[in-house]
Design a protein around this motif. Structure first.
Motif, mmCIF file in Angstrom:
data_model
loop_
_atom_site.group_PDB
_atom_site.id
_atom_site.type_symbol
_atom_site.label_atom_id
_atom_site.label_comp_id
_atom_site.label_asym_id
_atom_site.label_seq_id
_atom_site.Cartn_x
_atom_site.Cartn_y
_atom_site.Cartn_z
ATOM 1 N N ASP A 170 0.980 -1.685 -0.181
ATOM 2 C CA ASP A 170 0.159 0.168 0.181
ATOM 3 C C ASP A 170 0.739 1.621 0.162
ATOM 4 N N VAL A 171 2.056 1.063 0.808
ATOM 5 C CA VAL A 171 2.885 2.146 1.041
ATOM 6 C C VAL A 171 3.651 2.567 -0.593
ATOM 7 N N SER A 187 1.250 3.906 -3.020
ATOM 8 C CA SER A 187 0.359 5.183 -2.896
ATOM 9 C C SER A 187 1.647 6.565 -3.263
ATOM 10 N N ARG A 193 0.852 8.971 -6.826
ATOM 11 C CA ARG A 193 0.966 10.155 -6.122
ATOM 12 C C ARG A 193 2.179 11.193 -6.958
ATOM 13 N N GLN A 239 8.477 0.327 5.879
ATOM 14 C CA GLN A 239 6.339 0.454 6.025
ATOM 15 C C GLN A 239 5.864 -0.502 6.984
ATOM 16 N N TYR A 285 2.817 9.179 3.535
ATOM 17 C CA TYR A 285 2.305 8.161 3.436
ATOM 18 C C TYR A 285 1.540 8.303 4.823
ATOM 19 N N TYR A 286 2.292 8.664 6.241
ATOM 20 C CA TYR A 286 1.843 7.905 7.892
ATOM 21 C C TYR A 286 1.454 9.418 8.374
ATOM 22 N N THR A 301 -3.579 11.472 -7.943
ATOM 23 C CA THR A 301 -3.813 10.148 -7.921
ATOM 24 C C THR A 301 -5.323 9.953 -7.782
#
Length: 351
Positions: free
Chosen positions: A33-34, A37, A41, A89, A124-125, A316
């Motif tokens: 997922d990271v 993403s 982006r 991650q 992401y975080y 995105t």
């Protein structure tokens, strides 16, 4: 030929390979997922192209397959964690999850995590927090690529930091930047293409500013804004490295090294805006803030003023619908990688 992969299919490909490598399904999904993403982006340097590097480090014994995130100390809303040399991650997602939970309880939280690895895109975080209606701050130290201002030896990383602020009708504001003037990869591209680089991007091995890309690669990248970026990088190194009991300065291992663990750290802060103002009111105020910025007078030749993270959010939306274009070189690299795990990359592509 244009090669397209849909985000959910890219995530499945990454997860399938990681599971075959011995990573749990849940952890593999977080890593995938990271990486996806990053690609949607538009930050392809930190997406699918990173997968082989991580797998190589796992097989070289430099990253643990099945680590357990453990607490070193916990006092109120402050938490110190040991990542046990996990894929970054995995550690970072779990760390931010704990930070959000603590902020729900205390209104604010501080989580520092050490003994970990490169975690991909920092945004992401911080966006995990903004999606939960909170403000997220995240920073990490990295392997040394930058000399201190006035120096000539790489002592500091490009040490990125990110802040995500939730909005209501608009995209969240997401600031995500490194503390170097430019990514080293841009200098590598210029060197391959025989082009000069702008003055101020890098210094040569003697610490002198250079426009020669090859000399820049022999030297170091320069801090963003000179002494300002140097100071920011230094502070992030202390928060992420010293406070987490990880390595710092030139002791941090390179992502490309084959004989040394990275042992870097992360520092995360989460703020629940409701301790100051009701969350829905706060988000509407942020919308008003965004509206006023975007409607402010534009400079000549400018069609639109963007907020931090807005261009990436628009990208995105587009790529989640249209798919992600895969460069030919990356396609062949993933074909080869997949074959090693008896997986056909072509099965995941948009037909």
């Amino acid at each position: 030929m244009t090669i397209i992969i849909l985000p959910n299919k890219e995530k499945q490909f990454i997860r399938d390979i990681l599971v075959k490598e011995g990573i749990s399904d849940h952890d593999a999904s977080d890593v995938a997922d990271v990486l996806v993403s990053a690609d949607v982006r538009g930050i392809k340097s930190h997406g699918l192209s990173r997968l082989k590097k991580y797998l190589d480090r796992i097989n070289q014994g430099l990253i643990e397959r099945t680590p357990q995130l453990t607490e070193i100390s916990h006092k109120g809303n402050a938490l110190l964690l040991d990542g046990h040399n996990s894929l970054g991650q995995i550690t970072a997602v779990q760390s931010m999850t704990k930070a959000i939970d603590l902020a729900k309880e205390y209104g604010t939280s501080v989580v520092a995590t050490g003994n970990s690895n490169h975690f991909g895109i920092a945004a992401y975080y911080s966006m995990m927090a903004s999606k939960a209606g909170m403000i997220g701050f995240v920073c990490t130290n990295t392997s040394p690529l930058m000399a201190p201002f006035g120096g000539k030896k790489a002592m500091l990383g490009t040490n990125p930091f990110t802040v995500a602020i939730p909005a209501d009708k608009h995209h969240d504001i997401v600031l995500d930047l490194a503390t170097s003037q430019v990514a080293r990869g841009k200098i590598e591209v210029a060197a391959r293409e025989g082009q000069k680089i702008p003055y101020g991007w890098a210094v040569d091995p003697e610490g002198r500013p250079t426009t020669d890309a090859n000399e820049g690669l022999k030297g170091t990248v320069t801090p963003l804004g000179g002494p300002k970026g140097y100071g920011m990088s230094l502070v992030i190194d202390i928060l992420s490295g010293v406070l987490t009991r990880s390595d710092y300065l030139e002791d941090i291992g390179s992502l490309s090294a084959t004989n040394k663990k990275q042992n870097l750290g992360y520092f995360m802060v989460v703020i629940d805006p409701s301790i100051f103002v009701e969350t829905t009111v706060f988000k509407k105020m942020i919308d008003d803030y965004i509206d006023r910025i975007k409607s402010s007078p534009k400079a000549q030749g400018v069609e639109e003023i963007f907020l931090p993270g807005e261009i990436e959010a628009n990208m995105t939306e587009k790529q989640e619908h249209d798919g992600i274009e895969i460069a030919e070189g990356l396609y062949h690299a993933m074909k080869t990688l997949g074959e090693a795990y008896h997986i056909d990359f072509d099965d995941y592509l948009q037909k």
